[in-house]
Design an enzyme around this catalytic site. Structure first.
Site, PDB file in Angstrom:
ATOM      1  N   GLU A 248       0.829  -1.207   0.000  1.00 27.39           N
ATOM      2  CA  GLU A 248       0.000   0.000   0.000  1.00 27.39           C
ATOM      3  C   GLU A 248       0.859   1.251   0.000  1.00 27.39           C
ATOM      4  O   GLU A 248       0.538   2.239  -0.645  1.00 27.39           O
ATOM      5  CB  GLU A 248      -0.900  -0.012   1.243  1.00 27.39           C
TER       6      GLU A 248
ATOM      7  N   ARG B  28       0.195  33.150 -18.256  1.00 32.23           N
ATOM      8  CA  ARG B  28      -0.461  34.183 -17.437  1.00 32.23           C
ATOM      9  C   ARG B  28       0.429  35.423 -17.305  1.00 32.23           C
ATOM     10  O   ARG B  28       1.553  35.340 -16.772  1.00 32.23           O
ATOM     11  CB  ARG B  28      -0.755  33.607 -16.050  1.00 32.23           C
TER      12      ARG B  28
ATOM     13  N   LEU C 196      -2.023  29.105  -9.830  1.00 33.83           N
ATOM     14  CA  LEU C 196      -3.114  29.459 -10.733  1.00 33.83           C
ATOM     15  C   LEU C 196      -4.006  30.575 -10.179  1.00 33.83           C
ATOM     16  O   LEU C 196      -4.925  31.039 -10.869  1.00 33.83           O
ATOM     17  CB  LEU C 196      -3.980  28.235 -11.070  1.00 33.83           C
ATOM     18  N   GLY C 197      -3.754  30.971  -8.950  1.00 32.34           N
ATOM     19  CA  GLY C 197      -4.531  32.055  -8.353  1.00 32.34           C
ATOM     20  C   GLY C 197      -6.017  31.713  -8.334  1.00 32.34           C
ATOM     21  O   GLY C 197      -6.393  30.572  -8.062  1.00 32.34           O
ATOM     22  N   GLY C 198      -6.859  32.708  -8.687  1.00 34.38           N
ATOM     23  CA  GLY C 198      -8.312  32.507  -8.656  1.00 34.38           C
ATOM     24  C   GLY C 198      -8.759  31.381  -9.569  1.00 34.38           C
ATOM     25  O   GLY C 198      -9.696  30.639  -9.253  1.00 34.38           O
TER      26      GLY C 198
ATOM     27  N   GLY D 266      -3.129   4.555   6.884  1.00 36.73           N
ATOM     28  CA  GLY D 266      -2.227   4.911   7.984  1.00 36.73           C
ATOM     29  C   GLY D 266      -1.894   6.389   7.928  1.00 36.73           C
ATOM     30  O   GLY D 266      -1.288   6.856   6.961  1.00 36.73           O
TER      31      GLY D 266
END
Ligand SMILES: Cc1cc2nc3c(=O)[nH]c(=O)nc-3n(C[C@H](O)[C@H](O)[C@H](O)COP(=O)(O)OP(=O)(O)OC[C@H]3O[C@@H](n4cnc5c(N)ncnc54)[C@H](O)[C@@H]3O)c2cc1C
Length: 391
Positions: free
Chosen positions: A247, A273, A343-345, A369
């Site tokens: 796991e 951006r 990515l901000g808003g 766990g």
């Protein structure tokens, strides 16, 4: 010490990555599945056809006979290609938590009857240990199994069970001798149609919403005696030894793939951006975040690969698995936080998928766990109390 993947492993990674990107991602990115909390059956069927559901199991039982390392590579590539975390979680519960104990502890008859169906995807599997009153303290479970004639009669309930609402077969952990504590707990293979077994309720949740979760009940549930899995009274100890390491390597591997995808998304966005007259990637604050993310991915991958490698050598990786579980799961949460921040808003808005990754990531420090439990295991080793020498 060899850090390079073989040519076959590179090919495996590329094949699974392309499969995920082209076949799985188109469904995974559909926000409707997440919003409605729906299992993506179409993806599951494609995974079955691709042979992923029985990847590490022997070919005679319908598997691919893959090593632990190859399984880890496949899972990482699957998430890197865009598979959603819920699908990865359901895959982990099915193959690793249900399939591995049956493969490793089951009789030939049990493997022929159950493992083959799990490997081919004909049946969906799950693993039921946690209870409403027993989580981290797993040995305090209260579900009882009493022998009556040629049957075991199970009574109790199980909480937070992945694939609970859709599963056909479960490895269920129950007390067989309450005087012996952890050494009086056994494992059973329970089919969904066994009398007295069922889904008490499906649980709505924060993330991993494409992986259905349920509370299960056992009311005088009749289990044939041949469905005892592993040794009587020691089933829990044996299953725990197996599962914890698997796991904390294979089940965590998709997290590393998801981090790589997250970094790529963040870089692409930061290049596009523009603020204050230039792409935000030119700001040192953003570059440093990206650098931290890259370092985290590299470190997480090495930790998980080490556990996989140790398991392939037949070594016990109990401590290394805890170290990997603790570090990787904390990093997944941190990375998902930073991705939203970059990515901000827009990172907060559903259509960008980043907020979903943030919700999905939160499970990693809890399931299988908690971080606190991992730190306790690691601290015991540091203090020389775990029988493992720290060098
Ligand atoms: C979506 C989801 C899927 C899951 N799937 C499965 C599944 O398929 N099968 C299954 O059996 N289980 C499953 N689980 C259960 C999961 O493994 C447990 O939630 C987990 O082990 C923690 O148990 P708990 O939630 O009862 O928390 P608790 O054990 O009650 O812990 C609560 C808090 O106390 C802290 N704590 C507890 N003990 C200690 C201690 N000794 N020292 C310091 N801090 C401590 C914990 O770290 C945590 O912060 C799933 C859970 C979720 C949410």
């Amino acid at each position: 010490m060899e850090f390079e993947l073989t040519e076959e492993q590179k090919m495996l990674r590329e094949t699974i990555y392309q499969f995920s990107k082209n076949e799985i991602y188109p469904n995974s990115k559909n926000v409707e599945y997440d919003t409605k909390g729906e299992f993506i059956w179409d993806n599951w069927k494609k995974m079955a056809k691709m042979g992923l559901l029985g990847f590490p199991f022997p070919q005679e039982y319908g598997g691919q006979g893959a090593s632990v390392m190859d399984t880890v590579i496949a899972k990482e590539a699957f998430a890197m290609g865009g598979a959603d975390a819920g699908t990865c979680l359901s895959w982990g519960a099915h193959t690793i938590l249900c399939g591995v104990p049956i493969w490793q502890l089951g009789t030939k008859e049990q493997k022929e009857k159950y493992l083959t169906k799990i490997a081919t995807g004909e049946w969906i599997g799950g693993f039921a240990l946690t209870e409403p009153g027993a989580g981290s303290d797993a040995a305090s479970i209260r579900t009882r199994a009493e022998k009556k004639g040629d049957r075991w009669i199970l009574n109790g309930s199980k909480m937070f069970i992945t694939n609970g609402p859709i599963g056909d077969v479960f490895v269920v952990i129950a007390v067989t001798d309450k005087n012996k504590k952890a050494f009086g707990i056994s494992a059973f293979i329970v089919e969904k149609n066994f009398k007295g077994f069922g889904v008490a309720r499906e649980l709505d949740k924060l993330g991993n919403r494409t992986s259905p979760t349920a509370e299960l009940y056992f009311e005088d549930c009749e289990v044939p005696e041949e469905n005892l899995l592993g040794p009587l009274d020691l089933g829990f100890v044996e299953v725990a030894k197996l599962i914890l390491e698997w796991e904390r390597s294979c089940l965590l591997a998709p997290a590393v793939g998801a981090m790589q995808l997250g970094l790529k998304r963040a870089v692409d966005y930061a290049k596009e951006r523009v603020q204050f007259g230039r792409p935000i990637i030119q700001f040192q604050a953003i570059k440093h975040k990206l650098a931290d993310m890259y370092v985290a991915i590299e470190a997480c991958r090495q930790l998980i690969y080490r556990v996989a490698w140790m398991k392939d050598q037949g070594m016990s990786a109990y401590l290394e698995a805890s170290i990997a579980k603790y570090f990787v799961s904390e990093m997944v949460v941190k990375m998902a936080y930073e991705e939203v921040q970059i990515l901000g808003g827009y990172g907060y808005i559903k259509e960008y998928l980043v907020e979903r990754g943030y919700r999905d990531a939160r499970l990693s420090t809890i399931g299988g766990g908690t971080s606190e439990v991992q730190k306790s295991i690691i601290a015991r080793a540091v203090l020389g109390l775990s029988g493992r020498e720290i060098t």
